[in-house]
Motif scaffolding. Structure first.
Motif, PDB file in Angstrom:
ATOM      1  N   VAL A  22       0.732  -1.178  -0.255  1.00 22.35           N
ATOM      2  CA  VAL A  22      -0.044   0.003   0.182  1.00 22.35           C
ATOM      3  C   VAL A  22       0.853   1.109   0.112  1.00 22.35           C
ATOM      4  CG1 VAL A  22      -1.535   1.286   1.352  1.00 22.35           C
ATOM      5  CG2 VAL A  22      -2.095  -1.010   1.071  1.00 22.35           C
ATOM      6  N   THR A  23       2.022   1.334   0.739  1.00 21.11           N
ATOM      7  CA  THR A  23       2.618   2.343   0.904  1.00 21.11           C
ATOM      8  C   THR A  23       3.691   2.591  -0.435  1.00 21.11           C
ATOM      9  OG1 THR A  23       3.213   1.937   3.196  1.00 21.11           O
ATOM     10  CG2 THR A  23       4.841   3.470   1.767  1.00 21.11           C
ATOM     11  N   GLU A  24       4.001   1.524  -1.380  1.00 22.35           N
ATOM     12  CA  GLU A  24       4.505   1.637  -2.478  1.00 22.35           C
ATOM     13  C   GLU A  24       3.696   2.082  -3.508  1.00 22.35           C
ATOM     14  OE1 GLU A  24       7.576   1.884  -5.000  1.00 22.35           O
ATOM     15  OE2 GLU A  24       7.737   1.420  -2.797  1.00 22.35           O
ATOM     16  N   ALA A  25       2.115   1.761  -3.403  1.00 18.24           N
ATOM     17  CA  ALA A  25       1.251   2.264  -4.202  1.00 18.24           C
ATOM     18  C   ALA A  25       0.844   3.525  -4.199  1.00 18.24           C
ATOM     19  CB  ALA A  25       0.321   1.343  -4.287  1.00 18.24           C
ATOM     20  N   TRP A  26       0.973   3.979  -2.876  1.00 17.23           N
ATOM     21  CA  TRP A  26       0.834   5.587  -2.549  1.00 17.23           C
ATOM     22  C   TRP A  26       1.860   6.352  -3.132  1.00 17.23           C
ATOM     23  CZ3 TRP A  26      -2.894   8.657  -0.512  1.00 17.23           C
ATOM     24  CH2 TRP A  26      -2.213   9.967  -0.163  1.00 17.23           C
ATOM     25  N   ARG A  27       3.219   6.070  -3.066  1.00 22.12           N
ATOM     26  CA  ARG A  27       4.129   6.839  -3.566  1.00 22.12           C
ATOM     27  C   ARG A  27       3.947   7.099  -5.143  1.00 22.12           C
ATOM     28  NH1 ARG A  27       8.831   3.686  -1.153  1.00 22.12           N
ATOM     29  NH2 ARG A  27       7.851   3.876   1.149  1.00 22.12           N
ATOM     30  N   HIS A  28       3.436   5.839  -5.969  1.00 17.22           N
ATOM     31  CA  HIS A  28       3.457   5.824  -7.366  1.00 17.22           C
ATOM     32  C   HIS A  28       1.932   6.341  -7.930  1.00 17.22           C
ATOM     33  CE1 HIS A  28       6.685   3.408  -8.142  1.00 17.22           C
ATOM     34  NE2 HIS A  28       6.513   2.576  -7.474  1.00 17.22           N
ATOM     35  N   ARG A  29       1.136   6.625  -6.900  1.00 17.54           N
ATOM     36  CA  ARG A  29      -0.228   7.160  -7.279  1.00 17.54           C
ATOM     37  C   ARG A  29      -0.401   8.708  -6.897  1.00 17.54           C
ATOM     38  NH1 ARG A  29      -3.159   1.908  -6.225  1.00 17.54           N
ATOM     39  NH2 ARG A  29      -2.634   0.814  -8.311  1.00 17.54           N
ATOM     40  N   HIS A  30       0.279   9.236  -5.813  1.00 18.18           N
ATOM     41  CA  HIS A  30       0.339  10.277  -5.351  1.00 18.18           C
ATOM     42  C   HIS A  30       1.499  11.048  -5.185  1.00 18.18           C
ATOM     43  CE1 HIS A  30      -3.055   8.069  -3.677  1.00 18.18           C
ATOM     44  NE2 HIS A  30      -3.700   9.230  -3.603  1.00 18.18           N
ATOM     45  N   ARG A  31       1.651  12.371  -5.403  1.00 23.56           N
ATOM     46  CA  ARG A  31       2.659  13.248  -5.167  1.00 23.56           C
ATOM     47  C   ARG A  31       2.461  14.479  -4.279  1.00 23.56           C
ATOM     48  NH1 ARG A  31       3.057  12.493 -11.473  1.00 23.56           N
ATOM     49  NH2 ARG A  31       4.589  11.110 -11.559  1.00 23.56           N
ATOM     50  N   VAL A  32       3.319  14.761  -3.542  1.00 20.32           N
ATOM     51  CA  VAL A  32       3.047  15.633  -2.473  1.00 20.32           C
ATOM     52  C   VAL A  32       3.875  16.818  -2.691  1.00 20.32           C
ATOM     53  CG1 VAL A  32       3.137  16.177  -0.156  1.00 20.32           C
ATOM     54  CG2 VAL A  32       2.579  13.906  -0.800  1.00 20.32           C
ATOM     55  N   LEU A  33       3.153  18.106  -3.053  1.00 20.51           N
ATOM     56  CA  LEU A  33       4.076  19.229  -3.266  1.00 20.51           C
ATOM     57  C   LEU A  33       4.252  19.981  -1.869  1.00 20.51           C
ATOM     58  CD1 LEU A  33       1.827  20.474  -6.059  1.00 20.51           C
ATOM     59  CD2 LEU A  33       4.089  19.236  -6.414  1.00 20.51           C
ATOM     60  N   ARG A  34       5.695  20.233  -1.635  1.00 21.28           N
ATOM     61  CA  ARG A  34       6.104  20.846  -0.384  1.00 21.28           C
ATOM     62  C   ARG A  34       6.224  22.189  -0.152  1.00 21.28           C
ATOM     63  NH1 ARG A  34       7.728  15.425  -0.294  1.00 21.28           N
ATOM     64  NH2 ARG A  34       7.355  14.392   1.790  1.00 21.28           N
ATOM     65  N   HIS A  35       6.509  22.731  -1.290  1.00 20.83           N
ATOM     66  CA  HIS A  35       6.840  24.273  -1.581  1.00 20.83           C
ATOM     67  C   HIS A  35       5.740  24.881  -2.017  1.00 20.83           C
ATOM     68  CE1 HIS A  35      10.868  23.598  -0.842  1.00 20.83           C
ATOM     69  NE2 HIS A  35      11.026  22.322  -1.774  1.00 20.83           N
ATOM     70  N   ALA A  36       5.551  26.356  -1.279  1.00 21.58           N
ATOM     71  CA  ALA A  36       4.323  27.074  -1.619  1.00 21.58           C
ATOM     72  C   ALA A  36       4.316  27.475  -3.229  1.00 21.58           C
ATOM     73  CB  ALA A  36       4.421  28.344  -1.018  1.00 21.58           C
ATOM     74  N   ASP A  37       5.557  27.719  -3.772  1.00 22.92           N
ATOM     75  CA  ASP A  37       5.508  27.952  -5.353  1.00 22.92           C
ATOM     76  C   ASP A  37       4.980  26.735  -6.320  1.00 22.92           C
ATOM     77  OD1 ASP A  37       6.621  30.561  -4.682  1.00 22.92           O
ATOM     78  OD2 ASP A  37       8.832  30.029  -5.329  1.00 22.92           O
ATOM     79  N   ASP A  38       5.326  25.693  -5.757  1.00 20.48           N
ATOM     80  CA  ASP A  38       4.923  24.238  -6.281  1.00 20.48           C
ATOM     81  C   ASP A  38       3.297  24.282  -6.306  1.00 20.48           C
ATOM     82  OD1 ASP A  38       7.586  23.995  -7.266  1.00 20.48           O
ATOM     83  OD2 ASP A  38       7.853  22.524  -5.494  1.00 20.48           O
TER      84      ASP A  38
END
Length: 197
Positions: A22-38
């Motif tokens: 599940v953790t691996e699938a999450w990494r492949h199906r979701h992206r987290v943007l950490r910067h305000a500009d992004d």
């Protein structure tokens, strides 16, 4: 008791394995943007895509594409990948900048850090160019769709106004030529008297 212990161990191992999947699938199906500009860039693109989808029922037949949603979703997914990569490079650059402040100058490590910062700046500039180009594509498409809808509404309003003007012209009698105007007579008399003084 041995059977219960074996069952618990099997369940625990199965749970760990499933959690890893599940953790691996999450990494492949979701992206987290950490910067305000992004986040701001992605939000701008997503809002532009939303405006395109809203306008599409009026435009789709002309373009020959029934639903732009799939293409726009893929473009947003690709943009998110570019933004995540840019964020990772930005994090590395920030880390090197912090380290650089404490390094003694004119050392081999200091020169290596300076070199990597320069390389990261070049890579970030290339990513910035790519992000701006992708955002420009989204916003240009959105603006074109919105402009078409505004122009279509303006044309509809203009046609309705022309019809109302035609109706008003047909319903209103034209002024009669040579009809006496009491105000005109008064103006002539007043002008003659005042010119005499």
């Amino acid at each position: 008791l041995p059977l219960a212990l074996a069952t618990v161990v099997t369940l625990a191992l199965g749970y760990r394995r499933r959690r890893g999947v599940v953790t691996e699938a999450w990494r492949h199906r979701h992206r987290v943007l950490r910067h305000a500009d992004d986040t701001r860039a992605f939000t701008t693109a997503r809002q532009a895509a939303g405006r395109v989808v809203e306008a599409w029922p009026r435009i789709g037949a002309m373009v020959g594409v029934a639903d732009p949603g799939t293409v726009l979703a893929r473009s947003l997914w690709t943009l998110s990948e570019v933004l995540v990569s840019r964020g990772a490079l930005r994090d590395q650059r920030d880390e090197l900048e912090q380290i650089r402040t404490d390094l003694p100058t004119d050392t081999e490590v200091s020169r290596e850090v300076d070199d990597r910062v320069a390389q990261l700046d070049t890579a970030l500039a290339a990513f910035d160019t790519q992000v701006h180009a992708r955002l420009a594509t989204f916003t240009d498409l959105s603006e074109r769709c919105q402009r078409y809808l505004r122009e279509e509404r303006a044309i509809t309003r203009a046609r309705e106004a022309v019809l109302r003007a035609d109706q008003a012209l047909g319903d209103t009698p034209a002024p009669a030529d040579g009809a006496p105007d009491p105000g005109h007579d008064l103006a002539d008399r007043t002008a003659a008297v005042l010119d005499a003084y």
